[in-house]
Write an enzyme that holds these catalytic residues in place. Structure first.
Site, PDB file in Angstrom:
ATOM      1  N   GLY A   1       0.880  -1.169   0.000  1.00 53.85           N
ATOM      2  CA  GLY A   1       0.000   0.000   0.000  1.00 53.85           C
ATOM      3  C   GLY A   1       0.911   1.210   0.000  1.00 53.85           C
ATOM      4  O   GLY A   1       1.796   1.314  -0.846  1.00 53.85           O
TER       5      GLY A   1
ATOM      6  N   CYS B   1       6.117  -5.319   0.311  1.00 54.06           N
ATOM      7  CA  CYS B   1       6.219  -3.977  -0.286  1.00 54.06           C
ATOM      8  C   CYS B   1       6.157  -2.906   0.815  1.00 54.06           C
ATOM      9  O   CYS B   1       7.095  -2.811   1.605  1.00 54.06           O
ATOM     10  CB  CYS B   1       5.173  -3.793  -1.368  1.00 54.06           C
TER      11      CYS B   1
ATOM     12  N   ARG C   1      12.762   3.465   0.123  1.00 52.68           N
ATOM     13  CA  ARG C   1      11.428   3.553  -0.500  1.00 52.68           C
ATOM     14  C   ARG C   1      11.555   3.906  -1.977  1.00 52.68           C
ATOM     15  O   ARG C   1      12.441   4.660  -2.360  1.00 52.68           O
ATOM     16  CB  ARG C   1      10.587   4.642   0.165  1.00 52.68           C
TER      17      ARG C   1
ATOM     18  N   HIS D   1       4.856  -8.021  -4.604  1.00 54.89           N
ATOM     19  CA  HIS D   1       3.486  -8.347  -4.173  1.00 54.89           C
ATOM     20  C   HIS D   1       3.226  -9.828  -4.450  1.00 54.89           C
ATOM     21  O   HIS D   1       2.835 -10.180  -5.567  1.00 54.89           O
ATOM     22  CB  HIS D   1       2.480  -7.497  -4.957  1.00 54.89           C
TER      23      HIS D   1
ATOM     24  N   GLU E   1       0.851 -11.663  -3.493  1.00 57.75           N
ATOM     25  CA  GLU E   1      -0.569 -12.035  -3.439  1.00 57.75           C
ATOM     26  C   GLU E   1      -1.235 -11.972  -4.808  1.00 57.75           C
ATOM     27  O   GLU E   1      -2.341 -12.461  -4.963  1.00 57.75           O
ATOM     28  CB  GLU E   1      -1.307 -11.136  -2.428  1.00 57.75           C
TER      29      GLU E   1
HETATM   30  N1  GLN Z   1       5.945   3.123  -2.398  1.00 56.14           N
HETATM   31  C1  GLN Z   1       5.134   2.601  -1.329  1.00 56.14           C
HETATM   32  C2  GLN Z   1       5.600   3.125   0.010  1.00 56.14           C
HETATM   33  O1  GLN Z   1       6.536   3.813   0.104  1.00 56.14           O
HETATM   34  C3  GLN Z   1       5.110   1.097  -1.347  1.00 56.14           C
HETATM   35  C4  GLN Z   1       4.408   0.616  -2.595  1.00 56.14           C
HETATM   36  C5  GLN Z   1       3.653  -0.656  -2.443  1.00 56.14           C
HETATM   37  O2  GLN Z   1       3.419  -1.158  -1.339  1.00 56.14           O
HETATM   38  N2  GLN Z   1       3.205  -1.171  -3.559  1.00 56.14           N
HETATM   39  O3  GLN Z   1       4.999   2.818   1.003  1.00 56.14           O
END
Ligand code: GLN
Length: 197
Positions: free
Chosen positions: A47, A79, A108, A177, A179
């Site tokens: 997320g 992620c 990130r 990911h 899932e």
């Molecule tokens: N870029 C998101 C973050 O910094 C992570 C992206 C993702 O979970 N798909 O939290």
């Protein structure tokens, strides 16, 4: 049968729950403190880590969850969830929280602004029967690993490539990911970690 929670503040909650059930676990969604009781493990989905951090605080979940993770609750961050487990975050927002569940430094959006997402077949340590199709979406990577942290996969399957999956005891983190795509072998691995703790 183990019971594994999926933190349900943001992200692919239903997909993680389905994969867990295909891996033989009982899956429950978690958004209240009392739903943390009786869990054998927890998944923190992808997320946006800054949003997940804010939501954890406003739902009163940050402290109780931190306590359980520190006490040895198996946890897997995917992620943004990887970012939530790191001891150090690069390119984060100054006030974003993490659980420091694993001694890793995570960057990130590490794959660059122009690369919003990409997919590749990854060799993952602990996952049998061929490579795992990994989907990366504005993904982080691991820039430093501390003592006791095991590398499970690197981008490009390149021994010098960025680290994208790690494990330290009952804590696991993946940049991608797992899932999406219907392959639940990564979930099998996490379920076995929860069973053997
Ligand atoms: N870029 C998101 C973050 O910094 C992570 C992206 C993702 O979970 N798909 O939290």
């Amino acid at each position: 049968m183990v019971t594994i929670g999926v933190l349900a503040l943001q992200g692919d909650v239903a997909e993680h729950m389905r994969a867990l059930e295909e891996s033989g676990a009982r899956a429950v969604s978690v958004r209240r403190e009392r739903e943390l009781d009786g869990l054998d493990g927890l998944i923190i989905p992808g997320g946006e880590s800054t949003a997940i951090s804010n939501l954890l605080v406003s739902f009163g979940l940050y402290e109780p969850l931190k306590k359980r993770i520190d006490a040895g609750l198996p946890v897997w961050g995917t992620c943004a969830g990887m970012i939530m487990l790191a001891s150090e975050i690069l390119d984060g927002r100054a006030d974003q929280k993490s659980f420091s569940a694993m001694d890793i430094t995570v960057r990130r959006n590490a794959f660059g602004r122009q690369v919003d997402s990409y997919e590749e077949d990854l060799d993952v340590r602990g996952v049998e029967d061929g490579p795992f199709h990994a989907v990366f979406i504005r993904a982080p990577w691991v820039e430093r690993i501390g003592e006791g942290v095991e590398v499970l996969a690197r981008a490009g399957n390149d021994p010098a490539g960025p680290v994208v999956a790690v494990r330290s005891g009952v804590v696991m983190a993946t940049s991608f990911h797992p899932e999406v795509g219907g392959d639940h072998r990564m979930h099998d691995l996490f379920v076995s970690m929860c069973q053997s703790r």
